[in-house]
Design an enzyme around this catalytic site. Structure first.
Site, PDB file in Angstrom:
ATOM      1  CB  SER A 236      39.531  37.406  31.874  1.00 24.12           C
ATOM      2  OG  SER A 236      38.185  36.265  31.726  1.00 24.12           O
TER       3      SER A 236
ATOM      4  CE1 TYR B  40      36.586  40.680  35.253  1.00 25.35           C
ATOM      5  CE2 TYR B  40      36.086  39.002  33.300  1.00 25.35           C
ATOM      6  CZ  TYR B  40      37.225  39.585  34.251  1.00 25.35           C
ATOM      7  OH  TYR B  40      37.743  39.125  34.987  1.00 25.35           O
TER       8      TYR B  40
HETATM    9  P1  NAP Z   1      38.887  40.179  44.061  1.00 28.69           P
HETATM   10  O1  NAP Z   1      38.643  38.489  44.884  1.00 28.69           O
HETATM   11  O2  NAP Z   1      37.467  40.501  43.713  1.00 28.69           O
HETATM   12  O3  NAP Z   1      40.174  40.936  44.472  1.00 28.69           O
HETATM   13  C1  NAP Z   1      39.449  42.702  43.426  1.00 28.69           C
HETATM   14  C2  NAP Z   1      40.697  43.298  44.217  1.00 28.69           C
HETATM   15  O4  NAP Z   1      40.928  44.038  43.192  1.00 28.69           O
HETATM   16  C3  NAP Z   1      40.841  44.245  45.560  1.00 28.69           C
HETATM   17  O5  NAP Z   1      42.743  43.477  46.435  1.00 28.69           O
HETATM   18  C4  NAP Z   1      41.111  44.879  45.365  1.00 28.69           C
HETATM   19  O6  NAP Z   1      40.924  46.216  45.873  1.00 28.69           O
HETATM   20  C5  NAP Z   1      40.717  45.535  44.454  1.00 28.69           C
HETATM   21  N1  NAP Z   1      39.996  46.431  43.671  1.00 28.69           N
HETATM   22  C6  NAP Z   1      39.356  46.432  42.897  1.00 28.69           C
HETATM   23  N2  NAP Z   1      38.372  47.794  42.984  1.00 28.69           N
HETATM   24  C7  NAP Z   1      39.567  49.034  43.079  1.00 28.69           C
HETATM   25  C8  NAP Z   1      39.297  50.232  43.377  1.00 28.69           C
HETATM   26  N3  NAP Z   1      38.759  50.728  42.512  1.00 28.69           N
HETATM   27  N4  NAP Z   1      40.453  50.712  42.987  1.00 28.69           N
HETATM   28  C9  NAP Z   1      41.855  49.588  43.708  1.00 28.69           C
HETATM   29  N5  NAP Z   1      41.781  48.283  43.439  1.00 28.69           N
HETATM   30  C10 NAP Z   1      40.570  47.841  43.371  1.00 28.69           C
HETATM   31  O7  NAP Z   1      39.557  39.787  42.801  1.00 28.69           O
HETATM   32  P2  NAP Z   1      40.077  38.564  42.008  1.00 28.69           P
HETATM   33  O8  NAP Z   1      39.492  37.074  41.949  1.00 28.69           O
HETATM   34  O9  NAP Z   1      41.169  38.067  43.029  1.00 28.69           O
HETATM   35  O10 NAP Z   1      40.888  39.062  40.488  1.00 28.69           O
HETATM   36  C11 NAP Z   1      41.268  39.824  40.195  1.00 28.69           C
HETATM   37  C12 NAP Z   1      42.091  39.481  39.367  1.00 28.69           C
HETATM   38  O11 NAP Z   1      41.772  38.920  38.329  1.00 28.69           O
HETATM   39  C13 NAP Z   1      41.320  41.096  38.130  1.00 28.69           C
HETATM   40  O12 NAP Z   1      41.591  41.362  37.182  1.00 28.69           O
HETATM   41  C14 NAP Z   1      39.744  39.796  38.300  1.00 28.69           C
HETATM   42  O13 NAP Z   1      39.219  40.275  36.647  1.00 28.69           O
HETATM   43  C15 NAP Z   1      41.504  38.816  37.009  1.00 28.69           C
HETATM   44  N6  NAP Z   1      40.008  37.218  36.889  1.00 28.69           N
HETATM   45  C16 NAP Z   1      39.755  36.358  38.115  1.00 28.69           C
HETATM   46  C17 NAP Z   1      39.274  35.161  38.189  1.00 28.69           C
HETATM   47  C18 NAP Z   1      38.025  34.742  38.856  1.00 28.69           C
HETATM   48  O14 NAP Z   1      38.216  33.368  38.344  1.00 28.69           O
HETATM   49  N7  NAP Z   1      38.853  35.032  39.857  1.00 28.69           N
HETATM   50  C19 NAP Z   1      39.612  34.632  36.415  1.00 28.69           C
HETATM   51  C20 NAP Z   1      40.026  35.198  35.779  1.00 28.69           C
HETATM   52  C21 NAP Z   1      39.896  36.974  36.065  1.00 28.69           C
HETATM   53  P3  NAP Z   1      39.710  46.745  47.077  1.00 28.69           P
HETATM   54  O15 NAP Z   1      38.703  46.165  47.955  1.00 28.69           O
HETATM   55  O16 NAP Z   1      40.732  47.152  48.033  1.00 28.69           O
HETATM   56  O17 NAP Z   1      40.123  47.942  46.632  1.00 28.69           O
END
Ligand code: NAP
Length: 254
Positions: free
Chosen positions: A146, A159
Protein backbone atom coordinates in the site's frame (compact mmCIF):
# COMPACT_ATOMS: atom_id res chain seq x y z
CA UNK A 1 9.65 -14.89 -28.08
CA UNK A 2 9.82 -12.04 -25.54
CA UNK A 3 6.12 -12.41 -24.75
CA UNK A 4 6.69 -16.10 -23.91
CA UNK A 5 8.49 -14.86 -20.78
CA UNK A 6 5.12 -13.70 -19.45
CA UNK A 7 3.21 -16.98 -20.03
CA UNK A 8 1.95 -18.90 -16.99
CA UNK A 9 0.69 -22.08 -18.68
CA UNK A 10 0.71 -25.08 -16.37
CA UNK A 11 1.24 -22.93 -13.25
CA UNK A 12 -1.12 -22.86 -10.29
CA UNK A 13 -1.80 -19.60 -8.44
CA UNK A 14 -3.43 -19.18 -5.03
CA UNK A 15 -4.95 -15.69 -4.71
CA UNK A 16 -6.31 -14.62 -1.33
CA UNK A 17 -9.26 -12.24 -1.32
CA UNK A 18 -10.07 -13.14 -4.93
CA UNK A 19 -13.85 -12.93 -4.43
CA UNK A 20 -13.90 -9.18 -5.15
CA UNK A 21 -11.90 -6.04 -5.87
CA UNK A 22 -8.22 -6.12 -6.76
CA UNK A 23 -7.84 -9.83 -5.95
CA UNK A 24 -10.56 -10.88 -8.36
CA UNK A 25 -9.08 -8.82 -11.18
CA UNK A 26 -5.56 -10.14 -10.51
CA UNK A 27 -6.83 -13.75 -10.44
CA UNK A 28 -8.52 -13.27 -13.82
CA UNK A 29 -5.36 -11.62 -15.21
CA UNK A 30 -3.22 -14.58 -14.12
CA UNK A 31 -5.74 -16.96 -15.69
CA UNK A 32 -5.58 -14.92 -18.90
CA UNK A 33 -1.80 -15.54 -18.95
CA UNK A 34 -2.40 -19.29 -18.56
CA UNK A 35 -2.51 -20.08 -14.82
CA UNK A 36 -5.04 -22.25 -13.03
CA UNK A 37 -6.50 -20.44 -10.03
CA UNK A 38 -7.39 -21.25 -6.45
CA UNK A 39 -9.20 -18.38 -4.78
CA UNK A 40 -9.55 -17.89 -1.02
CA UNK A 41 -12.12 -15.79 0.78
CA UNK A 42 -15.00 -15.90 3.24
CA UNK A 43 -17.66 -15.58 0.51
CA UNK A 44 -18.23 -18.14 -2.29
CA UNK A 45 -15.97 -17.57 -5.28
CA UNK A 46 -18.55 -18.25 -8.01
CA UNK A 47 -18.20 -14.93 -9.85
CA UNK A 48 -14.41 -15.23 -10.03
CA UNK A 49 -14.79 -18.90 -10.95
CA UNK A 50 -17.05 -18.12 -13.92
CA UNK A 51 -14.53 -15.61 -15.26
CA UNK A 52 -11.56 -17.98 -14.82
CA UNK A 53 -13.23 -21.05 -16.32
CA UNK A 54 -14.54 -18.81 -19.13
CA UNK A 55 -10.87 -18.38 -20.08
CA UNK A 56 -10.44 -22.16 -20.19
CA UNK A 57 -8.53 -22.49 -16.89
CA UNK A 58 -9.19 -24.70 -13.91
CA UNK A 59 -10.64 -23.01 -10.81
CA UNK A 60 -11.33 -23.94 -7.24
CA UNK A 61 -12.28 -21.95 -4.17
CA UNK A 62 -11.33 -22.35 -0.53
CA UNK A 63 -13.65 -20.79 2.05
CA UNK A 64 -11.47 -19.45 4.85
CA UNK A 65 -11.75 -16.56 7.29
CA UNK A 66 -8.20 -15.30 7.72
CA UNK A 67 -9.27 -13.37 10.83
CA UNK A 68 -9.95 -16.67 12.59
CA UNK A 69 -7.46 -18.97 10.85
CA UNK A 70 -4.83 -20.70 12.98
CA UNK A 71 -1.37 -21.56 11.70
CA UNK A 72 -2.61 -25.13 11.24
CA UNK A 73 -5.61 -23.88 9.21
CA UNK A 74 -3.22 -21.99 6.93
CA UNK A 75 -1.07 -25.08 6.45
CA UNK A 76 -4.30 -26.94 5.59
CA UNK A 77 -5.07 -24.33 2.90
CA UNK A 78 -1.85 -25.28 1.11
CA UNK A 79 -2.66 -28.99 1.53
CA UNK A 80 -6.06 -28.33 -0.10
CA UNK A 81 -4.44 -26.46 -3.00
CA UNK A 82 -2.14 -29.43 -3.62
CA UNK A 83 -5.04 -31.88 -3.35
CA UNK A 84 -7.15 -29.87 -5.80
CA UNK A 85 -4.48 -28.75 -8.29
CA UNK A 86 -1.42 -30.94 -7.68
CA UNK A 87 1.10 -28.09 -7.30
CA UNK A 88 1.52 -24.47 -6.20
CA UNK A 89 3.64 -22.00 -8.15
CA UNK A 90 2.29 -18.55 -7.29
CA UNK A 91 0.85 -17.06 -4.09
CA UNK A 92 -0.76 -13.61 -4.21
CA UNK A 93 -1.26 -12.36 -0.65
CA UNK A 94 -4.01 -9.88 -1.47
CA UNK A 95 -6.72 -10.26 1.22
CA UNK A 96 -6.70 -7.24 3.46
CA UNK A 97 -8.95 -5.16 5.68
CA UNK A 98 -8.89 -1.59 6.94
CA UNK A 99 -10.35 -0.08 10.12
CA UNK A 100 -10.57 3.70 10.21
CA UNK A 101 -10.30 5.77 13.38
CA UNK A 102 -7.93 8.08 15.26
CA UNK A 103 -4.95 6.48 17.04
CA UNK A 104 -6.28 7.92 20.32
CA UNK A 105 -9.39 5.78 20.01
CA UNK A 106 -8.65 2.60 18.07
CA UNK A 107 -9.75 -0.52 19.97
CA UNK A 108 -7.65 -3.57 20.72
CA UNK A 109 -10.12 -5.70 18.73
CA UNK A 110 -9.68 -3.57 15.59
CA UNK A 111 -5.90 -3.53 16.00
CA UNK A 112 -5.74 -7.32 16.43
CA UNK A 113 -8.04 -8.08 13.48
CA UNK A 114 -6.12 -5.88 11.05
CA UNK A 115 -2.74 -7.26 12.15
CA UNK A 116 -4.07 -10.84 12.03
CA UNK A 117 -5.53 -10.64 8.49
CA UNK A 118 -3.01 -8.27 6.88
CA UNK A 119 0.22 -9.54 8.46
CA UNK A 120 0.15 -12.66 10.65
CA UNK A 121 -2.00 -14.80 8.33
CA UNK A 122 0.04 -13.52 5.37
CA UNK A 123 3.28 -14.66 7.01
CA UNK A 124 2.13 -18.14 8.00
CA UNK A 125 0.39 -18.75 4.66
CA UNK A 126 3.62 -17.68 2.91
CA UNK A 127 5.65 -19.98 5.16
CA UNK A 128 3.46 -22.97 4.29
CA UNK A 129 3.48 -22.06 0.58
CA UNK A 130 7.24 -21.54 0.49
CA UNK A 131 7.87 -24.96 2.03
CA UNK A 132 6.07 -26.45 -0.98
CA UNK A 133 7.75 -24.10 -3.48
CA UNK A 134 11.20 -24.99 -2.14
CA UNK A 135 10.40 -28.68 -2.70
CA UNK A 136 9.19 -27.89 -6.24
CA UNK A 137 12.39 -25.93 -7.03
CA UNK A 138 10.93 -22.42 -6.89
CA UNK A 139 7.89 -20.19 -6.88
CA UNK A 140 6.57 -16.63 -6.78
CA UNK A 141 5.10 -14.83 -3.77
CA UNK A 142 3.49 -11.45 -4.41
CA UNK A 143 2.38 -9.38 -1.44
CA UNK A 144 -0.11 -6.56 -1.87
CA UNK A 145 1.34 -3.57 -0.05
CA UNK A 146 0.00 0.00 0.00
CA UNK A 147 1.05 3.63 -0.06
CA UNK A 148 0.96 3.13 3.72
CA UNK A 149 3.90 0.75 3.41
CA UNK A 150 5.82 4.04 2.88
CA UNK A 151 3.68 6.75 4.50
CA UNK A 152 1.71 7.28 7.70
CA UNK A 153 -1.77 7.71 6.27
CA UNK A 154 -4.72 9.42 7.92
CA UNK A 155 -6.49 7.73 10.87
CA UNK A 156 -5.58 4.14 9.90
CA UNK A 157 -2.81 3.28 12.40
CA UNK A 158 -3.28 -0.51 12.46
CA UNK A 159 -3.44 -0.67 8.66
CA UNK A 160 -0.26 1.44 8.35
CA UNK A 161 1.52 -0.77 10.89
CA UNK A 162 0.50 -3.92 9.03
CA UNK A 163 1.35 -2.63 5.54
CA UNK A 164 4.70 -1.23 6.75
CA UNK A 165 5.37 -4.62 8.36
CA UNK A 166 4.46 -6.29 5.07
CA UNK A 167 7.14 -4.20 3.31
CA UNK A 168 9.77 -5.30 5.84
CA UNK A 169 8.61 -8.90 5.59
CA UNK A 170 8.87 -8.78 1.78
CA UNK A 171 12.54 -7.86 2.15
CA UNK A 172 13.19 -10.40 4.91
CA UNK A 173 11.61 -13.31 3.04
CA UNK A 174 13.30 -12.31 -0.23
CA UNK A 175 16.65 -12.43 1.60
CA UNK A 176 15.99 -15.92 2.90
CA UNK A 177 14.23 -17.54 -0.03
CA UNK A 178 15.96 -16.10 -3.13
CA UNK A 179 18.54 -18.91 -3.02
CA UNK A 180 15.66 -21.41 -3.29
CA UNK A 181 14.36 -19.68 -6.48
CA UNK A 182 11.39 -18.36 -4.54
CA UNK A 183 10.85 -14.73 -5.57
CA UNK A 184 9.16 -12.58 -2.93
CA UNK A 185 8.06 -9.17 -4.20
CA UNK A 186 5.22 -6.74 -3.55
CA UNK A 187 2.89 -4.46 -5.46
CA UNK A 188 1.97 -1.19 -3.75
CA UNK A 189 -1.31 0.05 -5.24
CA UNK A 190 -2.11 3.70 -4.93
CA UNK A 191 -5.67 4.89 -4.37
CA UNK A 192 -7.87 2.38 -6.22
CA UNK A 193 -11.65 2.44 -6.64
CA UNK A 194 -12.80 -0.68 -4.70
CA UNK A 195 -14.95 -1.47 -1.62
CA UNK A 196 -11.85 -0.88 0.51
CA UNK A 197 -11.89 2.85 -0.40
CA UNK A 198 -15.66 3.38 -0.70
CA UNK A 199 -15.72 5.51 2.47
CA UNK A 200 -12.98 7.80 1.15
CA UNK A 201 -14.67 8.29 -2.20
CA UNK A 202 -18.00 9.01 -0.48
CA UNK A 203 -16.38 11.85 1.52
CA UNK A 204 -16.36 14.73 -0.98
CA UNK A 205 -13.55 16.61 0.79
CA UNK A 206 -11.21 13.60 1.08
CA UNK A 207 -12.06 12.50 -2.46
CA UNK A 208 -11.07 15.87 -3.88
CA UNK A 209 -7.90 16.12 -1.77
CA UNK A 210 -6.78 12.67 -2.92
CA UNK A 211 -7.54 13.36 -6.58
CA UNK A 212 -5.66 16.66 -6.49
CA UNK A 213 -2.55 14.86 -5.18
CA UNK A 214 -2.51 12.09 -7.81
CA UNK A 215 -0.38 13.22 -10.79
CA UNK A 216 -2.39 10.96 -13.13
CA UNK A 217 -5.53 12.84 -12.01
CA UNK A 218 -7.74 9.80 -11.45
CA UNK A 219 -8.36 6.95 -9.01
CA UNK A 220 -6.75 3.69 -10.06
CA UNK A 221 -8.93 0.83 -11.27
CA UNK A 222 -8.30 -2.88 -10.53
CA UNK A 223 -7.17 -3.50 -14.13
CA UNK A 224 -4.21 -1.18 -13.54
CA UNK A 225 -2.62 -4.07 -11.59
CA UNK A 226 -3.09 -6.77 -14.25
CA UNK A 227 0.19 -6.29 -16.10
CA UNK A 228 2.40 -6.03 -13.04
CA UNK A 229 0.93 -9.10 -11.32
CA UNK A 230 1.50 -11.19 -14.47
CA UNK A 231 5.05 -9.84 -14.66
CA UNK A 232 5.87 -10.68 -11.02
CA UNK A 233 4.30 -14.15 -11.37
CA UNK A 234 6.17 -14.99 -14.57
CA UNK A 235 9.73 -15.95 -15.59
CA UNK A 236 10.16 -12.34 -16.81
CA UNK A 237 10.86 -11.35 -13.18
CA UNK A 238 13.08 -14.28 -12.17
CA UNK A 239 15.93 -12.01 -10.98
CA UNK A 240 13.67 -9.69 -8.94
CA UNK A 241 13.72 -10.26 -5.20
CA UNK A 242 12.35 -7.94 -2.51
CA UNK A 243 11.04 -5.23 -4.84
CA UNK A 244 8.00 -3.20 -3.84
CA UNK A 245 6.53 -1.87 -7.08
CA UNK A 246 4.25 1.16 -6.78
CA UNK A 247 1.26 1.31 -9.14
CA UNK A 248 -0.01 4.65 -7.93
CA UNK A 249 -0.60 7.15 -10.73
CA UNK A 250 2.57 8.89 -9.53
CA UNK A 251 1.42 9.45 -5.89
CA UNK A 252 4.83 8.62 -4.36
CA UNK A 253 6.68 10.78 -6.87
CA UNK A 254 4.79 13.86 -5.84
P1 NAP B 1 -11.86 -5.30 -1.07
O1 NAP B 1 -12.55 -4.86 -2.31
O2 NAP B 1 -12.43 -4.91 0.26
O3 NAP B 1 -11.61 -6.87 -1.13
C1 NAP B 1 -10.94 -7.48 -0.08
C2 NAP B 1 -10.82 -8.96 -0.36
O4 NAP B 1 -10.21 -9.55 0.81
C3 NAP B 1 -12.15 -9.63 -0.58
O5 NAP B 1 -12.04 -10.59 -1.62
C4 NAP B 1 -12.43 -10.32 0.74
O6 NAP B 1 -13.10 -11.53 0.47
C5 NAP B 1 -11.02 -10.60 1.27
N1 NAP B 1 -11.03 -10.66 2.72
C6 NAP B 1 -11.29 -9.66 3.58
N2 NAP B 1 -11.27 -10.11 4.84
C7 NAP B 1 -10.98 -11.44 4.77
C8 NAP B 1 -10.84 -12.46 5.73
N3 NAP B 1 -10.99 -12.22 7.03
N4 NAP B 1 -10.57 -13.72 5.31
C9 NAP B 1 -10.44 -13.98 3.99
N5 NAP B 1 -10.54 -13.06 3.03
C10 NAP B 1 -10.83 -11.79 3.42
O7 NAP B 1 -10.37 -4.72 -1.02
P2 NAP B 1 -9.39 -4.31 -2.20
O8 NAP B 1 -9.44 -2.85 -2.34
O9 NAP B 1 -9.58 -5.15 -3.38
O10 NAP B 1 -8.00 -4.62 -1.49
C11 NAP B 1 -7.25 -5.77 -1.76
C12 NAP B 1 -5.86 -5.56 -1.16
O11 NAP B 1 -5.26 -4.41 -1.72
C13 NAP B 1 -5.87 -5.35 0.36
O12 NAP B 1 -4.74 -5.97 0.93
C14 NAP B 1 -5.74 -3.84 0.47
O13 NAP B 1 -5.17 -3.45 1.67
C15 NAP B 1 -4.83 -3.55 -0.70
N6 NAP B 1 -4.88 -2.16 -1.17
C16 NAP B 1 -6.03 -1.62 -1.63
C17 NAP B 1 -6.01 -0.30 -2.08
C18 NAP B 1 -7.22 0.38 -2.60
O14 NAP B 1 -7.15 1.58 -2.86
N7 NAP B 1 -8.35 -0.30 -2.81
C19 NAP B 1 -4.82 0.43 -2.05
C20 NAP B 1 -3.67 -0.17 -1.56
C21 NAP B 1 -3.71 -1.47 -1.14
P3 NAP B 1 -14.34 -12.07 1.37
O15 NAP B 1 -15.19 -10.89 1.67
O16 NAP B 1 -14.92 -13.13 0.50
O17 NAP B 1 -13.70 -12.64 2.58
Amino acid sequence: MALELFRLDGRVALVTGATAGLGQTMAVALAGAGADIVSLGRRPGDETGDRVTGLGRRFSHICCDLAAATVTDLQDVITQVLFQMGRLDILVNNAGIIRRGPALEISEADWDEVLQVNLKALFFLSQAAARQMVQQGGGKIINIASMLSFQGGVRVPAYTAAKSGLAGLTHALANEWARHNVNVNAIAPGYMATDNTAALRADAGRNQAILERIPAGRWGVPGDLSGVVIFLASPASDYMHGAIVPVDGGWLSR
